[in-house]
Enzyme design. Structure first.
Site, mmCIF file in Angstrom:
data_model
loop_
_atom_site.group_PDB
_atom_site.id
_atom_site.type_symbol
_atom_site.label_atom_id
_atom_site.label_comp_id
_atom_site.label_asym_id
_atom_site.label_seq_id
_atom_site.Cartn_x
_atom_site.Cartn_y
_atom_site.Cartn_z
ATOM 1 N N CYS A 27 -4.236 -1.459 -2.010
ATOM 2 C CA CYS A 27 -4.388 -0.016 -2.209
ATOM 3 C C CYS A 27 -5.303 0.177 -3.415
ATOM 4 C CB CYS A 27 -3.002 0.582 -2.485
ATOM 5 S SG CYS A 27 -3.029 2.330 -2.914
ATOM 6 N N ASN A 28 -6.419 0.836 -3.193
ATOM 7 C CA ASN A 28 -7.360 1.060 -4.302
ATOM 8 C C ASN A 28 -6.755 1.954 -5.376
ATOM 9 O OD1 ASN A 28 -10.457 0.273 -3.354
ATOM 10 N ND2 ASN A 28 -9.060 0.643 -1.681
ATOM 11 N N TYR A 42 -0.648 8.266 -2.619
ATOM 12 C CA TYR A 42 -0.658 7.960 -4.049
ATOM 13 C C TYR A 42 -1.857 8.617 -4.747
ATOM 14 C CZ TYR A 42 2.794 4.118 -3.794
ATOM 15 O OH TYR A 42 3.921 3.366 -3.655
ATOM 16 N N GLY A 43 -2.938 8.782 -3.964
ATOM 17 C CA GLY A 43 -4.217 9.156 -4.567
ATOM 18 C C GLY A 43 -4.236 10.492 -5.276
ATOM 19 N N GLU A 92 -2.896 8.832 8.171
ATOM 20 C CA GLU A 92 -1.443 8.656 8.322
ATOM 21 C C GLU A 92 -0.936 9.443 9.538
ATOM 22 O OE1 GLU A 92 0.763 6.717 6.787
ATOM 23 O OE2 GLU A 92 -0.556 5.890 5.253
ATOM 24 N N ASP A 142 0.883 -1.176 0.000
ATOM 25 C CA ASP A 142 0.000 0.000 0.000
ATOM 26 C C ASP A 142 0.915 1.219 0.000
ATOM 27 O OD1 ASP A 142 -2.329 1.639 0.305
ATOM 28 O OD2 ASP A 142 -1.937 1.790 2.447
ATOM 29 N N SER A 143 0.294 2.393 -0.179
ATOM 30 C CA SER A 143 1.075 3.624 -0.125
ATOM 31 C C SER A 143 1.510 3.948 1.313
ATOM 32 C CB SER A 143 0.231 4.785 -0.639
ATOM 33 O OG SER A 143 -0.888 4.948 0.208
ATOM 34 N N THR A 163 -8.098 1.736 1.454
ATOM 35 C CA THR A 163 -7.816 0.850 2.589
ATOM 36 C C THR A 163 -7.434 1.613 3.860
ATOM 37 O OG1 THR A 163 -5.578 0.561 1.724
ATOM 38 C CG2 THR A 163 -7.206 -1.129 1.175
ATOM 39 N N HIS A 164 -7.299 2.926 3.757
ATOM 40 C CA HIS A 164 -7.091 3.718 4.979
ATOM 41 C C HIS A 164 -8.415 3.951 5.716
ATOM 42 C CE1 HIS A 164 -3.202 4.662 3.203
ATOM 43 N NE2 HIS A 164 -2.853 5.354 4.283
HETATM 44 N N1 DGL Z 1 -4.789 3.052 0.925
HETATM 45 C C1 DGL Z 1 -4.730 3.692 -0.362
HETATM 46 C C2 DGL Z 1 -5.974 3.342 -1.167
HETATM 47 O O1 DGL Z 1 -6.600 2.327 -0.894
HETATM 48 C C3 DGL Z 1 -4.481 5.157 -0.176
HETATM 49 C C4 DGL Z 1 -3.902 5.756 -1.368
HETATM 50 C C5 DGL Z 1 -3.168 7.029 -1.158
HETATM 51 O O2 DGL Z 1 -2.018 6.981 -0.736
HETATM 52 O O3 DGL Z 1 -3.713 8.062 -1.495
HETATM 53 O O4 DGL Z 1 -6.339 4.011 -2.107
#
Ligand code: DGL
Length: 267
Positions: free
Chosen positions: A69-70, A38-39, A148, A6-7, A181-182
């Site tokens: 991570c979506n 990442y988003g 975070e 994940d990010s 997933t956050h």
């Molecule tokens: N947990 C990541 C997700 O499911 C977060 C992505 C991010 O870092 O923005 O999208």
């Protein structure tokens, strides 16, 4: 090992579900804290980071990958599938299946990062299964940094959630997909704000169940994964921070040793 990335710390909600459902397998996790979130990044950058993350997990012994991570799944799943010859799981499919089967009136809300919502992947996959369903999407770019940072029950977090969820409440969604997933870390606040009758979907357990079924049906793949008796699960991050250690502890209910990963792509 089962490799999960994940990010940041959000994917640990998925790692925990896998740890609980499949305790006999050893896991290696990577959270890209140095480059989170990442988003808000472009699909090309997210794809490049995702490939580097998979390379890192492979170098640590992973033989199967879970994209927890979506944002990465929506931007990079196709590239990962074509670049790597190994079983690949991701969080979007199980969330879609659950939402479609649980929604009583076909009014599904989806919250996620900008990258995930912009990709339109949830609308597409839900409507592929049920063309008569309506999907209402809402990007929530401030939630990942709040999680975070460990701001899981602050007044400011509740205020931001109120603002993000208002349009979905107005549309009277009956089901709400946590498309990041956050967000399970904010599940109680989200459920409270959206209302008790709305079904809130967190795909981590459904994904773990899907993975378990796959391993039971594919013993040749299962045999390539190390058993948990070979050692503890490994949790790597590209930047070790105090906030991440606290959130990890909260997710697992025990202290988690965060190991520094310094050889990931161009970090
Ligand atoms: N947990 C990541 C997700 O499911 C977060 C992505 C991010 O870092 O923005 O999208």
């Amino acid at each position: 090992m089962i490799g999960i990335f994940d990010s940041g710390v959000g994917g640990m909600t998925v790692a925990r579900a896998i740890e609980q459902a499949l305790p006999d397998y050893r896991l290696v996790y990577f959270g890209d804290l140095a480059r989170t979130p990442y988003g808000s990044k472009s699909p090309d950058t997210i794809s490049r980071y995702s490939c580097q993350n998979v390379d890192f997990l492979l170098s640590r012994g992973a033989r199967l990958i879970v994209v927890a991570c979506n944002s990465a799944a929506s931007a990079a799943a196709a590239r990962l599938e074509s670049s790597y010859d190994l079983p690949l799981f991701e969080v979007i499919g199980p969330a879609v299946k659950q939402a479609v089967s649980l929604s009583p009136r076909g009014r599904i809300g989806v919250i996620g990062t900008r990258a995930t919502i912009r990709s339109g992947v949830y609308e597409r996959m839900i409507r592929e299964r049920r063309a008569d369903f309506q999907v209402f999407s809402q990007p929530c770019p401030l939630l990942v940094p709040l999680v975070e940072e460990g701001w899981l029950d602050k007044r400011e977090t509740r205020m931001i959630l109120r603002r993000y969820l208002a349009p979905l409440k107005q549309r009277q969604v009956d089901t709400l997909v946590l498309g990041c997933t956050h967000y399970p870390l904010l599940k109680e606040l989200i459920q409270h704000r959206i209302g008790p009758r709305v079904k809130v979907i967190d795909s981590s357990r459904a994904l773990a169940a899907e993975l378990g079924d796959f391993l039971a049906a594919n013993p040749d793949v299962a045999a390539t994964l190390s058993p948990s008796s070979e050692g503890e699960n490994l949790y790597y991050v590209s930047d070790v921070t105090e906030a991440a250690a606290l959130t990890a502890r909260r997710i697992f209910g025990r202290p988690i040793q965060l190991r520094p990963a310094i050889d990931v792509g161009d970090i």
